[in-house]
Design an enzyme around this catalytic site. Sequence first.
Site, PDB file in Angstrom:
ATOM      1  N   ASP A  13     -10.023  31.745  23.887  1.00 32.61           N
ATOM      2  CA  ASP A  13      -9.161  32.770  24.519  1.00 32.61           C
ATOM      3  C   ASP A  13      -7.703  32.642  24.088  1.00 32.61           C
ATOM      4  OD1 ASP A  13     -11.447  33.563  26.129  1.00 32.61           O
ATOM      5  OD2 ASP A  13     -11.023  31.801  27.351  1.00 32.61           O
ATOM      6  N   LYS A  16      -7.103  34.857  19.242  1.00 26.48           N
ATOM      7  CA  LYS A  16      -7.517  34.819  17.837  1.00 26.48           C
ATOM      8  C   LYS A  16      -7.737  36.219  17.271  1.00 26.48           C
ATOM      9  CE  LYS A  16     -11.066  32.245  18.789  1.00 26.48           C
ATOM     10  NZ  LYS A  16     -10.768  31.978  20.211  1.00 26.48           N
ATOM     11  N   GLY A  40     -15.458  36.764  22.969  1.00 26.01           N
ATOM     12  CA  GLY A  40     -14.878  38.095  23.066  1.00 26.01           C
ATOM     13  C   GLY A  40     -13.472  38.129  22.508  1.00 26.01           C
ATOM     14  N   HIS A  41     -13.214  39.072  21.631  1.00 28.70           N
ATOM     15  CA  HIS A  41     -11.874  39.303  21.102  1.00 28.70           C
ATOM     16  C   HIS A  41     -11.468  40.721  21.464  1.00 28.70           C
ATOM     17  CE1 HIS A  41     -12.900  36.246  17.695  1.00 28.70           C
ATOM     18  NE2 HIS A  41     -12.495  35.640  18.795  1.00 28.70           N
ATOM     19  N   GLN A 227     -14.724  30.982  20.244  1.00 31.75           N
ATOM     20  CA  GLN A 227     -14.384  29.930  21.218  1.00 31.75           C
ATOM     21  C   GLN A 227     -13.162  29.128  20.732  1.00 31.75           C
ATOM     22  OE1 GLN A 227     -18.053  30.072  20.452  1.00 31.75           O
ATOM     23  NE2 GLN A 227     -18.203  31.507  22.110  1.00 31.75           N
TER      24      GLN A 227
END
Length: 437
Positions: A13, A16, A40-41, A227
């Site tokens: 988180d 990235k 998740g991005h 991650q």
Amino acid sequence: MASIVVLGGQWGDEGKGKVVDLLTEHVDICARFAGGHNAGHTVKVGDTKYPLHLVPCGILRPNITCVIGNGVVVEPKQLVEEIEQLARQGIEVQGRLWVSDRAQVVLPPHPALDRAKEALLADGKKIGTTSRGIGPAYSDKASRVGLRLVDLDDDDGPDRLEAFLRSRNELLVKTYGAEPLEVEEVLETVFGPGGQRDQLRPYVKNTAEYLYRRLADGASLLAEGAQGALLDLDHGTYPFVTSSSATAGGACTGLGIPPTRIDAVFGVFKAYTTRVGGGPFPTELLDDIGDTIRERGHEYGTTTGRPRRVGWFDAVAARHAVKINGISSIALTLLDVLDAFEELKVCTAYRHRGQALTEYPSSLQVLAECEPVYRTMKGWNTPLSEKTSFNDFPPAAREYVELLAELLKTEIALVSVGPERRRSIRLESEFFEKLGA
């Protein structure tokens, strides 16, 4: 530089997605090498937000080819939905996205087992998984009983899937007391006319061979991590980790490229620290300061919506990530979140039973007993979001960034002060010189 790895240096988180989006302007290929749709991005381009879970962030630039590598576990329904959502948002995917035929498939028993296993753990022992089935999928991969995308096209694919489903139903019912899955329904979803196998077939290829040819022809590659380094299965806070290799080494095994192809590792760190799930967290803030950082930073999971745990920047943990990944340059994100504070703290060491520790401990018992040793910094209490140059930062903000670079013994090449592309400030750095940017 022909190939770079971009990864998170904390517990994920770190922002990235935005950093990858910025850097893909200077490469030809963007390839995801680990994790699944538990990651998740969220990338913001103009006024549009793109939440991505499996598709690499480079897809948002029309000249980039994207690859989902063999180290990723792929949930077919999620990937199809993501491709369709991108198409609705005007992003052309077909012909620009390739998925490794060796990638393992996340199947319906996996999230069911994930939920069942987590439910049996006592409070304080729960891993805090996303319940997406990622751990069980990697477990089946290691046990050599999982199915890969290439296996779905074999003549015995339906028989293998049926046998797998029945064995997992036995496990769900007899071990965990859970409800069994409808075997025929799953088989129809995967192998029926227009099913998941048919939907994904246009995207599946031998991506290791594809990357070999492209790199041999001079293409440049950005390997995108999921991650963060402290969630790595080997080098993170085990067992409160993910189930894949989230460190730079995972880029090679997860894409099928040799280490000699990697030219640089670029680490992404928040200006503070967050994590999701269980496990020791020495700098965690369980007070109004933590709540303020959480709200200002919108610290809620892209995938789950869960509130993240929040703490001051932990240089001990960050140094560990720098060492095990060979990080030479850093992007520091969400610095603007700290605008509101008169005083800031940075953890420079730990104290354990009267002894000072500067190296990150392997033992979770030791880590849980560690007290952070803080250096207190003056805050800048000035909005940074409209600053366009590092020289325009208040002196206290510059000092904060320079202290982190000193503690981590790496250059900070990029500072982010907002989610938009334009709120990204490049500093003088060897990284961007070598990138030709």
